[in-house]
Motif scaffolding. Sequence first.
Motif, PDB file in Angstrom:
ATOM      1  N   ALA A   1       0.838  -1.196   0.000  1.00  0.00           N
ATOM      2  CA  ALA A   1       0.000   0.000   0.000  1.00  0.00           C
ATOM      3  C   ALA A   1       0.874   1.247   0.000  1.00  0.00           C
ATOM      4  O   ALA A   1       2.092   1.184   0.203  1.00  0.00           O
ATOM      5  N   GLN A   2       0.247   2.406  -0.233  1.00  0.00           N
ATOM      6  CA  GLN A   2       0.976   3.663  -0.226  1.00  0.00           C
ATOM      7  C   GLN A   2       1.265   4.087   1.209  1.00  0.00           C
ATOM      8  O   GLN A   2       0.424   3.933   2.098  1.00  0.00           O
ATOM      9  N   SER A   3       2.449   4.626   1.418  1.00  0.00           N
ATOM     10  CA  SER A   3       2.862   5.070   2.742  1.00  0.00           C
ATOM     11  C   SER A   3       3.503   6.446   2.618  1.00  0.00           C
ATOM     12  O   SER A   3       3.954   6.835   1.540  1.00  0.00           O
ATOM     13  N   PRO A   4       3.555   7.209   3.726  1.00  0.00           N
ATOM     14  CA  PRO A   4       4.145   8.557   3.673  1.00  0.00           C
ATOM     15  C   PRO A   4       5.614   8.523   3.277  1.00  0.00           C
ATOM     16  O   PRO A   4       6.341   7.572   3.580  1.00  0.00           O
ATOM     17  N   LEU A   5       6.052   9.581   2.609  1.00  0.00           N
ATOM     18  CA  LEU A   5       7.424   9.645   2.110  1.00  0.00           C
ATOM     19  C   LEU A   5       8.435   9.667   3.251  1.00  0.00           C
ATOM     20  O   LEU A   5       9.351   8.843   3.307  1.00  0.00           O
ATOM     21  N   ILE A   6       8.254  10.599   4.187  1.00  0.00           N
ATOM     22  CA  ILE A   6       9.167  10.682   5.324  1.00  0.00           C
ATOM     23  C   ILE A   6       9.006   9.460   6.218  1.00  0.00           C
ATOM     24  O   ILE A   6       9.975   8.968   6.808  1.00  0.00           O
ATOM     25  N   GLY A   7       7.778   8.948   6.333  1.00  0.00           N
ATOM     26  CA  GLY A   7       7.557   7.758   7.136  1.00  0.00           C
ATOM     27  C   GLY A   7       8.319   6.559   6.603  1.00  0.00           C
ATOM     28  O   GLY A   7       8.918   5.801   7.373  1.00  0.00           O
ATOM     29  N   GLN A   8       8.327   6.371   5.294  1.00  0.00           N
ATOM     30  CA  GLN A   8       9.075   5.257   4.713  1.00  0.00           C
ATOM     31  C   GLN A   8      10.575   5.471   4.855  1.00  0.00           C
ATOM     32  O   GLN A   8      11.328   4.515   5.046  1.00  0.00           O
ATOM     33  N   TYR A   9      11.007   6.733   4.787  1.00  0.00           N
ATOM     34  CA  TYR A   9      12.421   7.065   4.986  1.00  0.00           C
ATOM     35  C   TYR A   9      12.867   6.693   6.398  1.00  0.00           C
ATOM     36  O   TYR A   9      13.892   6.033   6.593  1.00  0.00           O
ATOM     37  N   LEU A  10      12.084   7.094   7.399  1.00  0.00           N
ATOM     38  CA  LEU A  10      12.417   6.766   8.778  1.00  0.00           C
ATOM     39  C   LEU A  10      12.262   5.273   9.042  1.00  0.00           C
ATOM     40  O   LEU A  10      13.019   4.696   9.831  1.00  0.00           O
ATOM     41  N   TYR A  11      11.295   4.632   8.382  1.00  0.00           N
ATOM     42  CA  TYR A  11      11.077   3.201   8.575  1.00  0.00           C
ATOM     43  C   TYR A  11      12.263   2.397   8.041  1.00  0.00           C
ATOM     44  O   TYR A  11      12.653   1.379   8.632  1.00  0.00           O
ATOM     45  N   THR A  12      12.841   2.854   6.933  1.00  0.00           N
ATOM     46  CA  THR A  12      14.037   2.185   6.403  1.00  0.00           C
ATOM     47  C   THR A  12      15.200   2.300   7.381  1.00  0.00           C
ATOM     48  O   THR A  12      15.934   1.327   7.626  1.00  0.00           O
ATOM     49  N   PHE A  13      15.385   3.497   7.979  1.00  0.00           N
ATOM     50  CA  PHE A  13      16.412   3.667   9.000  1.00  0.00           C
ATOM     51  C   PHE A  13      16.153   2.748  10.192  1.00  0.00           C
ATOM     52  O   PHE A  13      17.089   2.164  10.757  1.00  0.00           O
ATOM     53  N   ALA A  14      14.885   2.624  10.578  1.00  0.00           N
ATOM     54  CA  ALA A  14      14.545   1.774  11.722  1.00  0.00           C
ATOM     55  C   ALA A  14      14.862   0.311  11.444  1.00  0.00           C
ATOM     56  O   ALA A  14      15.375  -0.393  12.320  1.00  0.00           O
ATOM     57  N   LEU A  15      14.576  -0.165  10.225  1.00  0.00           N
ATOM     58  CA  LEU A  15      14.879  -1.554   9.897  1.00  0.00           C
ATOM     59  C   LEU A  15      16.382  -1.802   9.855  1.00  0.00           C
ATOM     60  O   LEU A  15      16.859  -2.856  10.306  1.00  0.00           O
ATOM     61  N   LEU A  16      17.142  -0.842   9.334  1.00  0.00           N
ATOM     62  CA  LEU A  16      18.596  -0.986   9.342  1.00  0.00           C
ATOM     63  C   LEU A  16      19.133  -0.997  10.771  1.00  0.00           C
ATOM     64  O   LEU A  16      20.051  -1.758  11.098  1.00  0.00           O
ATOM     65  N   PHE A  17      18.561  -0.149  11.623  1.00  0.00           N
ATOM     66  CA  PHE A  17      18.959  -0.133  13.031  1.00  0.00           C
ATOM     67  C   PHE A  17      18.575  -1.445  13.715  1.00  0.00           C
ATOM     68  O   PHE A  17      19.319  -1.967  14.551  1.00  0.00           O
ATOM     69  N   LEU A  18      17.411  -1.994  13.328  1.00  0.00           N
ATOM     70  CA  LEU A  18      16.978  -3.279  13.874  1.00  0.00           C
ATOM     71  C   LEU A  18      17.959  -4.388  13.516  1.00  0.00           C
ATOM     72  O   LEU A  18      18.288  -5.246  14.347  1.00  0.00           O
ATOM     73  N   LEU A  19      18.438  -4.381  12.277  1.00  0.00           N
ATOM     74  CA  LEU A  19      19.429  -5.375  11.864  1.00  0.00           C
ATOM     75  C   LEU A  19      20.765  -5.149  12.550  1.00  0.00           C
ATOM     76  O   LEU A  19      21.472  -6.101  12.882  1.00  0.00           O
ATOM     77  N   ALA A  20      21.128  -3.874  12.777  1.00  0.00           N
ATOM     78  CA  ALA A  20      22.429  -3.560  13.382  1.00  0.00           C
ATOM     79  C   ALA A  20      22.506  -4.036  14.831  1.00  0.00           C
ATOM     80  O   ALA A  20      23.570  -4.457  15.296  1.00  0.00           O
ATOM     81  N   VAL A  21      21.390  -3.979  15.546  1.00  0.00           N
ATOM     82  CA  VAL A  21      21.393  -4.390  16.958  1.00  0.00           C
ATOM     83  C   VAL A  21      20.896  -5.826  17.128  1.00  0.00           C
ATOM     84  O   VAL A  21      20.604  -6.242  18.253  1.00  0.00           O
TER      85      VAL A  21
END
Length: 259
Positions: free
Chosen positions: A116-136
């Motif tokens: 589905a469609q998601s907010p632009l900044i929301g998807q940007y922050l969500y990508t950072f969150a997933l990378l942080f999730l993998l990092a920890v």
Amino acid sequence: MLETINLASIPAFLLVLVRVTAFFVTLPLFSYRNVPAQHKLGFGFFLALLMFFTIDVPIVLPNGTYILLLLKEALVGLMIGLIAYIILAAIQIAGGFIDFQMGFAIANVIDPQTGAQSPLIGQYLYTFALLFLLAVNGHHLMLDGVFYSYELIPMQAWLPLSDGNFADFVIQAFNQMFIIAFLMAVPVVGCLFLVDVALGIVARTVPQLNVFVVGLPLKILVAFIVLFLSIGIFMMLIENLFETMLATMRGLMQLFGGA
């Protein structure tokens, strides 16, 4: 004799397989649509195989309630993965708040997890969150949740869905999600509100200035500056969000297990 034991253990293995694969349908990061379904099924099968020989699985004989046990195992995996995704969706909700104030609400992107469609900044922050999730190694903790779910929710136990505590728990999870989303969006939304107030004052004092032409680029510039300066706060809130997600998953397992 070995064939008899193997045949007798197939129904119990199917129960383990159903719960593990149901986890991967809704669990964040593992349920992405751009991950091939064959990989999800293969990973779920081998993980279920390892868990079957690791945990104490009782012998389950197919009878009239076996189909209900299969449905219960699927419901356990779906509900626990879904409650984890609901908590993590706070990032996209915060991005929606920010996009609305920035003027980016009309520009949406496709979320690879839901399609589905998601907010632009929301998807940007969500990508950072997933990378942080993998990092920890947060994905390891989620897999631990799948493994230790059998300690809290026995295979042959039934779910207390008629209990009012289940509805209260889901409402509290939604409450936590919106609180964290509000805290993540406050720095940018608050600054953009002050920019709106300043533009309103300028429009009253300098009528010759077209604030509609100046306002949108100014708000975008201010929003990006505040996002850059507050990225450390976002990471702290995302870390708190991960802790809340894991605690919510464990709380739901305890509620299902009657603990």
